[in-house]
Design an enzyme around this catalytic site. Structure first.
Site, mmCIF file in Angstrom:
data_model
loop_
_atom_site.group_PDB
_atom_site.id
_atom_site.type_symbol
_atom_site.label_atom_id
_atom_site.label_comp_id
_atom_site.label_asym_id
_atom_site.label_seq_id
_atom_site.Cartn_x
_atom_site.Cartn_y
_atom_site.Cartn_z
ATOM 1 C CG ASP A 184 -1.931 -1.142 1.194
ATOM 2 O OD1 ASP A 184 -2.055 -1.783 0.128
ATOM 3 O OD2 ASP A 184 -2.569 -1.406 2.220
ATOM 4 N N GLY A 185 1.994 1.223 0.688
ATOM 5 C CA GLY A 185 2.876 2.383 0.713
ATOM 6 C C GLY A 185 3.435 2.712 -0.659
ATOM 7 C CG ASN A 279 -4.550 6.525 2.426
ATOM 8 O OD1 ASN A 279 -5.355 6.031 1.644
ATOM 9 N ND2 ASN A 279 -3.620 5.819 3.032
ATOM 10 C CG ASP A 309 -2.250 14.139 20.723
ATOM 11 O OD1 ASP A 309 -2.099 15.042 21.565
ATOM 12 O OD2 ASP A 309 -1.923 12.957 20.925
ATOM 13 C CB THR A 320 -8.837 0.760 5.719
ATOM 14 O OG1 THR A 320 -8.366 1.143 4.426
ATOM 15 C CG2 THR A 320 -10.275 0.296 5.612
ATOM 16 C CB SER A 323 -9.258 7.735 9.401
ATOM 17 O OG SER A 323 -10.554 7.884 9.947
ATOM 18 C CG LEU A 324 -9.177 1.169 11.102
ATOM 19 C CD1 LEU A 324 -10.655 1.107 11.471
ATOM 20 C CD2 LEU A 324 -8.824 0.042 10.126
ATOM 21 C CB SER A 325 -4.639 3.885 13.559
ATOM 22 O OG SER A 325 -4.198 2.890 12.667
#
Length: 441
Positions: A184-185, A279, A309, A320, A323-325
């Site tokens: 993905d990166g 993203n 923060d 995913t 934002s998901l984290s």
């Protein structure tokens, strides 16, 4: 080929780039290639996906590889040899460092950016900056953002720059399609190279990375997948096994205390003062020990003052990721919308929001913020700093119907039942969605 580009050999630190093997391949300037071919897109009647049609066969293929993995490097060589041998006239475009490291293993010339004529902070590197810096590619060109009519008397004989004076990123001008070898990166990196382009080339991705949630094809499918993409539109669309998912991108602009656009560190490129994100765009306090104070507006209406923060504005694709984290919702990539997710807010009642596609989000750093600035990042890479009273305006990029402007066209395969939507399988197989505790596979 342009006469100045023919036979051009790019030097790195005055070292010879040629191999002593029998190939002795060249590294040529990308400026010698023909301009890119833009495909057209048509919505499928039975799907939210789109079909792709080439007006003429694509010639210039840019390959983006995951760095530091020997197997991926071998795959790049194998893939490049295959497409140049099977489809004569195909040109391989690589990033400068990749071209320098791999050209000797290929039987054909490769194309890349020419070296800068002056000292630059980006010499032959895979830049971590989300945009290819125009001062590196065109050091003598002024942008519209740097022109001030009040200074025209001091620059006697000089005219205001026109649209033709704005530098054009050669990657944007020459690349017909993108191929990514990695995870993905790697896809994010490929998209970042086109973050100021209104029309991103189709991305054919092979999952060779750690996670591969966005990767559509297995490496073993590279020959059939490329053949299907290259000939897409030549046959009847109903029999084509290629479809396109145009993933939404965010657009963001930075504005000063009085509502003026901010240049300088932010700059302007190709006449586009906004940056695009696949993203997310995030504001974060960075190394500052104090929580950031951000005023949030939806359209003209004040929503809330966030003490946290930071804050994340993301696309459905980015739902995913960061934002998901941070506790955000998961959205299907075909749902046009924006997500607003706080990062470690002081208030427990500040919950993530899903906003409609026409929402305009303004994130303003409060004058009461105790730190000097907050960091603004685009897809995980620092874009600049935001001072008190300044604001970032975020909205969803519009997808043009057929021109290909807007979004990131990702190639999807339809080779098997249920293959049209591998998102569900990715949630279960890769992200372990609702995976029960205490149970092993």
């Amino acid at each position: 080929m342009h006469p100045t580009a023919r036979g051009l050999r790019l030097n790195r630190c005055s070292k010879r780039l040629f191999s002593s093997t029998s190939y002795r391949a060249e590294v040529l300037s990308i400026h010698g290639l023909q301009d890119r071919v833009h495909p057209s897109y048509t919505k499928c009647n039975d799907s939210k996906l789109q079909s792709l049609r080439w007006k003429e066969e694509p010639r210039n293929v840019m390959i983006i590889k995951k760095p530091g993995v020997e197997a991926v490097g071998d795959a790049l060589v194998e893939f490049a040899k295959h497409i140049t041998t099977t489809y004569p006239g195909t040109n391989i475009i690589l990033e400068p460092t990749v071209a320098a490291n791999f050209h000797h293993r290929l039987p054909y010339p490769v194309y890349t950016l020419p070296p800068s004529s002056r000292s630059t902070p980006f010499p032959f590197t895979q830049s971590t900056y989300p945009r290819t810096p125009h001062h590196y590619l065109h050091p003598n060109t002024r942008s519209l953002a740097s022109f001030n009519p009040e200074h025209s008397r001091e620059e006697e004989g000089k005219e205001a720059p026109t649209s033709s004076d704005i530098p054009i990123n050669p990657f944007h001008q020459k690349t017909d399609l993108l191929v990514t070898l990695g995870g993905d990166g790697t896809i994010l990196h490929a998209a970042s190279l086109f973050s100021t382009s209104r029309a991103v080339p189709p991305i054919l991705s092979f999952a060779m990375g750690t996670l591969g949630f966005l990767g559509e094809f297995k490496w073993s499918e590279y020959a059939s997948a490329f053949a299907a993409l290259r000939t897409s539109g030549a046959a009847d669309e109903s029999t084509s096994n290629i479809r396109i998912l145009r993933r939404n991108r965010l657009k963001a602009g930075v504005f000063g205390v009085n509502g003026e656009r901010i240049g300088g560190e932010w700059g302007e490129y190709e006449g586009i003062e906004d940056v695009h994100a696949m993203n997310e765009i995030s504001l974060h306090r960075g190394r500052n020990p104090h929580l950031a104070i951000l005023e949030i507006f939806i359209g003209p209406y004040f929503l809330t003052e966030a003490v946290a923060d930071g804050i994340i504005a993301s696309t459905p694709t980015g739902s995913t990721a960061y934002s998901l984290s941070s506790g955000g919702s998961i959205l299907h990539p075909s749902v046009p919308s924006l997500l607003l997710t706080p990062i470690c807010p002081r208030s427990l009642s500040f919950r993530p929001l899903v906003l409609p596609e026409d929402a305009k989000i303004t994130l303003k750093l409060s004058e009461r913020n105790r730190g000097r600035e907050v960091e603004v990042s685009v897809d995980g890479r620092r874009w600049g700093g935001l001072g008190p009273g300044q604001e970032v305006r975020v909205w969803l990029e519009e997808l043009a119907a057929e021109s290909g402007n807007g979004g990131i066209p990702c190639v999807k395969g339809l080779s098997g039942p249920g293959a049209e939507d591998g998102w569900v399988g990715g949630l279960n197989g890769l992200l372990k969605f609702n995976y029960p505790f205490g149970e092993e596979e």
